[in-house]
Design an enzyme around this catalytic site. Structure first.
Site, PDB file in Angstrom:
ATOM      1  CG  HIS A  19      -1.515   1.304   1.565  1.00  0.00           C
ATOM      2  ND1 HIS A  19      -2.333   1.963   0.672  1.00  0.00           N
ATOM      3  CD2 HIS A  19      -1.452   2.106   2.663  1.00  0.00           C
ATOM      4  CE1 HIS A  19      -2.748   3.101   1.224  1.00  0.00           C
ATOM      5  NE2 HIS A  19      -2.215   3.219   2.422  1.00  0.00           N
ATOM      6  CG  HIS A  64      -0.424   7.475   1.065  1.00  0.00           C
ATOM      7  ND1 HIS A  64      -0.564   8.213   2.216  1.00  0.00           N
ATOM      8  CD2 HIS A  64      -1.067   6.294   1.304  1.00  0.00           C
ATOM      9  CE1 HIS A  64      -1.243   7.519   3.122  1.00  0.00           C
ATOM     10  NE2 HIS A  64      -1.553   6.337   2.588  1.00  0.00           N
ATOM     11  CE1 TYR A  96       0.470  -1.240 -24.221  1.00  0.00           C
ATOM     12  CE2 TYR A  96       0.265  -3.400 -23.214  1.00  0.00           C
ATOM     13  CZ  TYR A  96       1.050  -2.354 -23.663  1.00  0.00           C
ATOM     14  OH  TYR A  96       2.416  -2.433 -23.550  1.00  0.00           O
ATOM     15  CE1 TYR A 104       4.604  -6.920 -21.618  1.00  0.00           C
ATOM     16  CE2 TYR A 104       3.287  -5.766 -19.984  1.00  0.00           C
ATOM     17  CZ  TYR A 104       4.155  -5.746 -21.054  1.00  0.00           C
ATOM     18  OH  TYR A 104       4.585  -4.556 -21.545  1.00  0.00           O
TER      19      TYR A 104
HETATM   20  P1  13P Z   1       1.039   2.959   9.158  1.00  0.00           P
HETATM   21  O1  13P Z   1       2.365   3.662   9.436  1.00  0.00           O
HETATM   22  O2  13P Z   1       0.267   2.715  10.429  1.00  0.00           O
HETATM   23  O3  13P Z   1       1.261   1.721   8.343  1.00  0.00           O
HETATM   24  O4  13P Z   1       0.124   3.946   8.339  1.00  0.00           O
HETATM   25  C1  13P Z   1       0.491   4.449   7.088  1.00  0.00           C
HETATM   26  C2  13P Z   1      -0.654   4.532   6.143  1.00  0.00           C
HETATM   27  O5  13P Z   1      -0.412   4.726   4.970  1.00  0.00           O
HETATM   28  C3  13P Z   1      -2.030   4.391   6.618  1.00  0.00           C
HETATM   29  O6  13P Z   1      -2.897   4.193   5.546  1.00  0.00           O
END
Ligand code: 13P
Length: 234
Positions: free
Chosen positions: A95, A97, A116, A213
């Site tokens: 995850h 940002h 594509y 791919y």
């Molecule tokens: P954490 O440091 O608790 O992983 O939080 C970071 C984050 O991106 C929360 O969405």
């Protein structure tokens, strides 16, 4: 991921991936988090710890019941747990940002097949999950729904999630999602771009599967047309 990789090596590789997440520009500061499936649970990044001072031992061992050993786990441990539990086709949850993916997520935009490469996430769109407060079960539920049949999604007014079979694969996909997002934001400046039809995207996705791919040149079936040159006799 533990058949061939021992836990100490896995911890080092996870930390390296976290640092690459920031050095590649797809994440900033202590935002983002990473988890990898282990034998009977998973390893996840601790909450709010800078990646440059984090050590491999700081990564937190968690069980699927939410119990853990060591530091306080990422505030997003619920979506890491729920994705790893429900998606037995993948072993890594990343995850971050990243700026352009988050820009689209701030407008709750789904990425359509305007290019594509949208197919690298496994379907004709990269969905945007509904907004929910960070660290909640509601966010985990929204993420799991947006990831149905996909390897990536945006998180409304938050960021993106990319999944993979390996750390390399998840990081590669997160960078692709960010690149696509940037292209889409740019394309939108000239108006809504045309969308590739579903039957073409079916061909693209089938071709990507056939060629493995994005899994590197050594992956099985990575090129279904060219053949390696026969070795010349000594
Ligand atoms: P954490 O440091 O608790 O992983 O939080 C970071 C984050 O991106 C929360 O969405």
């Amino acid at each position: 991921m533990t058949d061939t990789t021992d836990i100490a090596t896995l911890r080092r590789q996870m930390l390296e991936t976290c640092r690459r997440m920031n050095s590649s520009g797809i994440n900033q500061g202590t935002a983002g988090n990473l988890s990898v499936r282990t034998g009977n649970g998973f390893l996840v990044t601790p909450s709010s710890m800078p990646y440059d001072t984090m050590t491999p031992e700081d990564l937190v061992e968690m069980d699927f019941d939410g119990s853990y050993a060591g530091h306080r786990p990422s505030s997003e441990w619920r979506f890491h747990r729920d994705i790893l539990k429900n998606r037995t086709d993948i072993d890594v949850v990343l995850h971050c940002h990243s700026i352009y993916a988050t820009t689209l997520a701030c407008h709750h935009k789904t990425i359509p097949s305007f290019h594509y490469m949208t197919g690298v996430a496994g379907g004709t769109t990269i969905r945007c999950a509904e907004y929910a407060t960070f660290g909640t079960q509601a966010l985990s539920d929204a993420a799991l729904k947006a990831l149905d049949g996909r390897l990536a999604c945006l998180l409304g007014q938050h960021g993106q999630i990319s999944l993979g079979n390996t750390l390399e694969h998840a990081l590669w996909l997160a960078i692709e999602v960010e690149t696509l997002s940037r292209m889409y934001v740019q394309a939108l400046t000239l108006g809504e771009p045309p969308i590739l039809p579903d039957d073409e995207m079916e061909r693209v996705i089938a071709q990507m599967k056939r060629m493995s791919y994005g899994h590197g040149p050594e992956a099985e079936g990575s090129n279904d047309i060219a053949r390696p040159r026969a070795k010349s006799p000594e």
